[in-house]
Design an enzyme around this catalytic site. Sequence first.
Site, PDB file in Angstrom:
ATOM      1  N   ASP A  23       0.844  -1.191   0.000  1.00 45.13           N
ATOM      2  CA  ASP A  23       0.000   0.000   0.000  1.00 45.13           C
ATOM      3  C   ASP A  23       0.882   1.244   0.000  1.00 45.13           C
ATOM      4  OD1 ASP A  23      -1.944   2.031   0.565  1.00 45.13           O
ATOM      5  OD2 ASP A  23      -3.217   0.522   1.498  1.00 45.13           O
ATOM      6  N   GLN A  24       0.818   2.000  -1.088  1.00 41.29           N
ATOM      7  CA  GLN A  24       1.464   3.321  -1.157  1.00 41.29           C
ATOM      8  C   GLN A  24       2.979   3.216  -1.314  1.00 41.29           C
ATOM      9  OE1 GLN A  24      -0.993   6.084   0.967  1.00 41.29           O
ATOM     10  NE2 GLN A  24       0.721   7.401   1.491  1.00 41.29           N
ATOM     11  N   CYS A  82      -6.564   4.416  -2.665  1.00 43.36           N
ATOM     12  CA  CYS A  82      -6.606   3.018  -2.236  1.00 43.36           C
ATOM     13  C   CYS A  82      -7.785   2.206  -2.771  1.00 43.36           C
ATOM     14  CB  CYS A  82      -6.597   2.956  -0.710  1.00 43.36           C
ATOM     15  SG  CYS A  82      -5.099   3.612   0.052  1.00 43.36           S
ATOM     16  N   HIS A 100      -8.741  -3.921   1.592  1.00 46.07           N
ATOM     17  CA  HIS A 100      -9.539  -2.704   1.781  1.00 46.07           C
ATOM     18  C   HIS A 100     -10.933  -2.829   1.164  1.00 46.07           C
ATOM     19  CE1 HIS A 100      -8.740   1.845   2.620  1.00 46.07           C
ATOM     20  NE2 HIS A 100      -9.908   1.463   3.089  1.00 46.07           N
ATOM     21  N   ASP A 144      -0.747  -0.611  -4.708  1.00 43.65           N
ATOM     22  CA  ASP A 144      -2.025  -0.083  -5.191  1.00 43.65           C
ATOM     23  C   ASP A 144      -1.886   1.310  -5.798  1.00 43.65           C
ATOM     24  OD1 ASP A 144      -1.554   1.194  -2.762  1.00 43.65           O
ATOM     25  OD2 ASP A 144      -3.570   0.851  -1.956  1.00 43.65           O
ATOM     26  N   HIS A 145      -0.869   2.055  -5.394  1.00 47.27           N
ATOM     27  CA  HIS A 145      -0.555   3.372  -5.951  1.00 47.27           C
ATOM     28  C   HIS A 145       0.773   3.783  -5.355  1.00 47.27           C
ATOM     29  CE1 HIS A 145      -1.782   4.835  -2.031  1.00 47.27           C
ATOM     30  NE2 HIS A 145      -2.963   4.247  -2.195  1.00 47.27           N
TER      31      HIS A 145
END
Length: 489
Positions: free
Chosen positions: A12-13, A52, A102, A290-291
């Site tokens: 995540d991130q 997200c 999520h 995810d990004h």
Amino acid sequence: MEKLNLLILISDQHSKFHLGCYGDELVRTPHLDALAARGMVFDNAYCAAPLCVPSRMSFMSCRRPSANRVWTNMHILGSGVPTWAHAMGAAGYETALIGRMHFEGPDQRHGFERRPFGEYRTHPGADWLGAPAFQQIPASTTGQSRVAVELAGSGRTIYQAFDDRAADAACAYLDEQAQGSESGRPFAAVAGFLLPHCPFVAPAELFDYYYERVDVPQPTAREREREPEAIRRFKEARDIDRPLPEERIRVARAAYFGMCEYFDQLVGRVLAKLAETGLDRNTLVVYCSDHGEMAGEHGCWWKSNYYEGSVGVPIIASLPGVVPEGTRSDTICNLMDLGVTGVELAGGEPLPDADGHSLWKTLQGEGEDPSRPDETFSELGGGRDEAPSRMIRRGRWKLYKYHDETPAALFDIEDDPDEMNDLGGDPGHEALRKELLARLYEGWDPAFVREEGECLRRDRDVVAAWGKAVQPRHEDAVEVPDEEDVQLR
């Protein structure tokens, strides 16, 4: 012929700019670098939304956010939307989700047959189980606000605790598969992690290492004058239009880099277990995030913009004897492509109305795949007084437009990889700009995005009010441990 397994590791991130295999000479990611050396690195990979939930739901459905009607972290993917987990399960695979995805709402599976380890919160409005989620630092340090950079340091958060357990669960699942699962089927599993998502807090040893070495990016006055209008608005909405003190940038970046390395250590544990069990020989392993995370570049933090550090993602894939070792692909691709690839690997029925395109030929080293478009898209649904927006990447060009009076921004990613020279207002690129804008608006209705988003907000308010009153408990919810130990620096 023996069917191949699929293991996707998703963080995540995690900015692609902060892995050694993507050129970072400071951040230590030896395990992901080793995976890259055994396989293929994608240099032009993007997420369907630099946020997200919409990104992850598009990753699962292989459809763009507007098709899912999921544009914010508050939106819920409909249980009737088919995902690649449904399609691979129908093709005879055991599908498993271990850790973070999520998912919002009562459906915490969306096609995953098993969930050996869940996540902290599952239903809008309902409390987290276990200890209070944040005790020494405010919950706002997880979000897109100035305080997330101002309150950073070293120690341990519940995010690290979660990822430790997710890695343990992933290793246990691989042991089970190696011993022969009850189903006797090949598996398609996702191991989902929270790191390196903020709060910007890293173990003390790692924080100290990076604090002494990290650089402190600060846009010059000229760079600020030339930045796109959309970026100025992005900063104003998040209270970072006022430059942050150098010390706060140093501390937050040191913590972020430390989290990247800590996460890499967890990846190393999972990959070591895969090799120990022998499953690495017939398992396609994919790493992605995810990004991204801006981490102070261009004076920006977090995600939710279209700079490469935010909307670009790492994708690394390895499969011995199939994916050529030590290779790189400049194919323009998207997280939406991964599920389509998995379904083809499984010999399953293609997902209907998928916006993703298979990468299977590319992964096999067959060179350029003529069936793939040389373009991809990403979008945001608005919020924080921001208009709906969309990005197109085609060939060397990237253009994005907010559906308001803000001018379109245009960048030549080949000649200007740092995105310092916005060509959106350059008369010499007017024809190209018009062509890309016309393509960007094809199949995208920003008025629908805004109106539908407001309807979804009202609907969610009712669902969240029910969650707060009833406090539903889901079998996939895990308790928050009482482990927070943060030293703000």
